[in-house]
Structure formats: structure tokens, C-alpha cells
Design a protein around this motif. Structure first.
Motif, PDB file in Angstrom:
ATOM      1  N   GLN A  37     -18.530  83.297  13.843  1.00  0.00           N
ATOM      2  CA  GLN A  37     -18.012  84.006  12.670  1.00  0.00           C
ATOM      3  C   GLN A  37     -16.490  83.918  12.611  1.00  0.00           C
ATOM      4  N   ALA A  38     -15.845  84.057  13.757  1.00  0.00           N
ATOM      5  CA  ALA A  38     -14.381  83.960  13.797  1.00  0.00           C
ATOM      6  C   ALA A  38     -13.918  82.551  13.441  1.00  0.00           C
ATOM      7  N   LEU A  39     -14.643  81.552  13.946  1.00  0.00           N
ATOM      8  CA  LEU A  39     -14.282  80.162  13.659  1.00  0.00           C
ATOM      9  C   LEU A  39     -14.468  79.870  12.174  1.00  0.00           C
ATOM     10  N   GLU A  40     -15.574  80.329  11.615  1.00  0.00           N
ATOM     11  CA  GLU A  40     -15.815  80.131  10.178  1.00  0.00           C
ATOM     12  C   GLU A  40     -14.769  80.867   9.353  1.00  0.00           C
ATOM     13  N   GLY A  41     -14.337  82.039   9.845  1.00  0.00           N
ATOM     14  CA  GLY A  41     -13.300  82.785   9.138  1.00  0.00           C
ATOM     15  C   GLY A  41     -11.992  82.012   9.102  1.00  0.00           C
ATOM     16  N   ASP A  42     -11.645  81.361  10.234  1.00  0.00           N
ATOM     17  CA  ASP A  42     -10.418  80.555  10.283  1.00  0.00           C
ATOM     18  C   ASP A  42     -10.503  79.357   9.331  1.00  0.00           C
ATOM     19  N   LEU A  43     -11.682  78.746   9.243  1.00  0.00           N
ATOM     20  CA  LEU A  43     -11.839  77.533   8.436  1.00  0.00           C
ATOM     21  C   LEU A  43     -12.132  77.833   6.977  1.00  0.00           C
ATOM     22  N   GLY A  44     -12.673  79.014   6.704  1.00  0.00           N
ATOM     23  CA  GLY A  44     -12.978  79.374   5.328  1.00  0.00           C
ATOM     24  C   GLY A  44     -14.277  78.796   4.812  1.00  0.00           C
ATOM     25  N   LEU A  45     -15.101  78.267   5.686  1.00  0.00           N
ATOM     26  CA  LEU A  45     -16.393  77.686   5.298  1.00  0.00           C
ATOM     27  C   LEU A  45     -17.418  77.964   6.387  1.00  0.00           C
ATOM     28  N   GLU A  46     -18.704  78.054   5.978  1.00  0.00           N
ATOM     29  CA  GLU A  46     -19.767  78.207   6.956  1.00  0.00           C
ATOM     30  C   GLU A  46     -20.036  76.871   7.637  1.00  0.00           C
ATOM     31  N   LEU A  47     -20.391  76.945   8.906  1.00  0.00           N
ATOM     32  CA  LEU A  47     -20.629  75.731   9.683  1.00  0.00           C
ATOM     33  C   LEU A  47     -22.121  75.472   9.909  1.00  0.00           C
ATOM     34  N   PHE A  48     -22.944  76.502   9.752  1.00  0.00           N
ATOM     35  CA  PHE A  48     -24.381  76.357   9.971  1.00  0.00           C
ATOM     36  C   PHE A  48     -25.162  77.000   8.825  1.00  0.00           C
ATOM     37  N   HIS A  49     -26.302  76.402   8.503  1.00  0.00           N
ATOM     38  CA  HIS A  49     -27.271  77.056   7.634  1.00  0.00           C
ATOM     39  C   HIS A  49     -28.075  78.009   8.506  1.00  0.00           C
ATOM     40  N   ARG A  50     -28.087  79.297   8.162  1.00  0.00           N
ATOM     41  CA  ARG A  50     -28.809  80.283   8.960  1.00  0.00           C
ATOM     42  C   ARG A  50     -30.282  80.274   8.564  1.00  0.00           C
TER      43      ARG A  50
END
Length: 313
Positions: A37-50
């Protein structure tokens, strides 16, 4: 962005689930979730389909090769530092003045190669000023040189004095000055000299002494090897001021003569002309076992026992 976040990202990509990543990384699943979640917050995009299986999004696919490269580079870097601390390094580079390189250092080199057979020892013969420069530039690990207090300052620099030695006069065996048991300065200054090239501590030492004598140094030729000094002086006219340790071969040569200097009558403090040889490295290098070992070997095997008698003064 933090390294553990990238490691968590890679673990999910490899296992296909947050739970599998947690087991692989040895942390809880909630920890993995927070890192992503922190990494996605830094990048501004989701990295995985949940979904039932964590699948990479387009952003995740773009990040994947970069994350692998970053983590691999980090692993390589940490391994290299671990090897460095353990004394596993591919080479050890030393810069040394000519006289030590030719006569006093070989036993140290042989001992070090025996103690560390897997390390490539590289020794370069340089003038003092140049040797100290390449040390500061990080091109060598240690320098053994004539001391230059202007080039050996700094909190990171470690300097250890090895020895002081007298400067003597080299001349042809049939040179007029060879008739003296000790060469008077008032006689020496009359003759042309062969000197070290610019950048060598000996040239600066000799020039400084002549200035203190208020005399002109007749430097008609510059060379940078001991063989060249002997060859030129052997011709008969020129003389040279060289340190005791540089005159080992000359003392064995019947065509050459070596004489000590007499009193420095024209110098206000009447001091003898000597040079100080020092060993120099940096604080961080001295913590590395092979460098520390070489330092200790030099300390134990050098200096030679050079007499600094000044009875004539």
C-alpha cells in the motif's frame, strides 16, 4: 520507496499471493499489505489486481524488471562489502617511491603474497607528490612516500613515520668532490646537478636547501629513475643529491663515489639535510584486513637502520 517494499512486491509477483509473500519474507501478511500500500501510494497506481490470485497490473508489469534489478544490485553491493570486511578483495594497490620499491619493499611484498595468495598485489613506483594524489583520488590503497605535510592533512588521512635518512652526494669516482671525506656545501654549489623531475619530493627538498643557502641550484638535467642518475653521474661532470636508501647500488659501483655532506654552514639552524619517509592511507582503508596486514608488515620490516650521525657538524 524502500527496499523492503520492493522485496515484498517481488515476493508477491513470484508466489502469486500476499500470503505466500509473507511466508517467503518471514513476516505477517498484514506487514506485506502495508508495504505494498505504501509503495502504491508513492507511485500513485495499483500494482496488483486484488483477486483470488494477485496478478500484476500494467504498472506492476513495468515495475517488475526494474525492481528485480534494484534488488539484485543491492544484494551484489552488500555481498561485496561483506567480502571486503572479511578480507576478500581482488587486488591491493600500493604507490611507492623508487628507492623503497627497489631495495626495501621486496621482502614485504613476498610475505604479503604468501599470506594473501588470492589477492593481486599491484605496486606502482611514483614520485611522492603523484603517489599522494592517486591515493586521494582513490586509485591506490596506500602510499609510501617522502613526507609532504601539505598533502597529508585531513581527518581521513593516517600517516605513520617509517624513518628519517640523510641526503648524500653521488658523483663519479674521479670527480674532484670525491677527494672530500664530507662534501662542503660551499664546494657542492659550484657544480651542475642532475635532479628529480618536478613532482618529486627530493627536487623540492634540494631546491629549498639551496634557497636557504642563498645559492643557485644548477639543475641542468632532470631524470626520474635511479638507473638514470647513476648513468648520468658516471659520465664525470654532474653530481646528484640523493637519499641514503637510493644509493645502495652506487656504493657497490667502483666507477661511482658516495660522500656525506659536511656542516650546513650557511643555513641559520645548521640542520642536517634529511628526508622523512612515511606510510599513508585513509582511516576507512585501514579497517580492511589485507590493507591492515600490509601496513603491519611494512611497520615490522621497514625501516632499514640508517645512521643519522652528525659528528662533523
Amino acid at each position: 520507496m524502500r527496499l523492503e517494499q520492493l522485496q515484498a512486491f517481488l515476493a508477491i509477483a513470484e508466489t502469486g499471493s500476499f500470503q505466500g509473500a509473507a511466508r517467503k519474507c518471514g513476516v505477517t501478511q498484514s506487514t506485506i499489505s502495508r508495504q505494498i500500500q505504501a509503495l502504491e501510494g508513492d507511485l500513485g497506481l495499483e500494482l496488483f489486481h486484488r483477486t483470488s490470485q494477485a496478478k500484476l497490473t500494467l504498472a506492476g508489469e513495468r515495475l517488475l524488471p526494474r525492481a528485480r534489478k534494484i534488488c539484485q544490485e543491492w544484494q551484489t553491493a552488500t555481498q561485496e562489502i561483506t567480502d571486503l570486511v572479511a578480507g576478500k578483495q581482488p587486488e591491493l594497490c600500493i604507490a611507492v617511491i623508487h628507492s623503497l620499491c627497489a631495495y626495501y619493499l621486496p621482502p614485504v611484498l613476498q610475505k604479503f603474497c604468501h599470506d594473501y595468495p588470492d589477492i593481486q598485489l599491484r605496486v606502482t613506483s611514483l614520485g611522492s607528490d603523484r603517489a599522494l594524489k592517486v591515493l586521494k583520488d582513490g586509485l591506490v590503497d596506500m602510499a609510501i612516500v617522502m613526507n609532504n605535510r601539505f598533502l597529508t592533512v585531513g581527518k581521513e588521512i593516517v600517516v605513520e613515520t617509517l624513518y628519517d635518512e640523510p641526503i648524500e652526494v653521488l658523483m663519479a669516482a674521479n670527480h674532484p668532490l670525491a677527494q672530500n671525506e664530507r662534501v662542503p656545501w660551499q664546494e657542492l654549489i659550484r657544480y651542475p646537478q642532475v635532479v628529480f623531475k618536478d613532482g618529486y619530493g627530493m627536487q623540492r627538498l634540494v631546491q629549498d636547501r639551496f634557497e636557504r643557502l642563498q645559492a643557485t641550484l644548477q639543475a641542468v638535467l632532470e631524470v626520474n629513475t635511479l638507473d638514470a642518475f647513476r648513468g648520468v653521474v658516471r659520465q664525470g661532470e654532474l653530481v646528484a643529491l640523493l637519499p641514503h636508501s637510493a644509493l645502495v647500488e652506487a656504493r657497490k659501483d667502483p666507477t661511482l663515489a658516495v660522500r656525506p655532506l659536511a656542516c650546513n654552514g650557511g643555513v641559520p639552524d645548521n640542520s642536517a639535510l634529511t628526508r622523512r619517509v612515511v606510510m599513508v592511507t585513509t582511516q576507512d582503508r585501514l579497517q580492511i584486513p589485507p590493507i591492515q596486514h600490509f601496513w603491519q608488515l611494512v611497520r615490522e620490516n621497514i625501516p632499514p637502520q640508517v645512521s643519522l650521525e652528525r659528528s662533523a657538524c
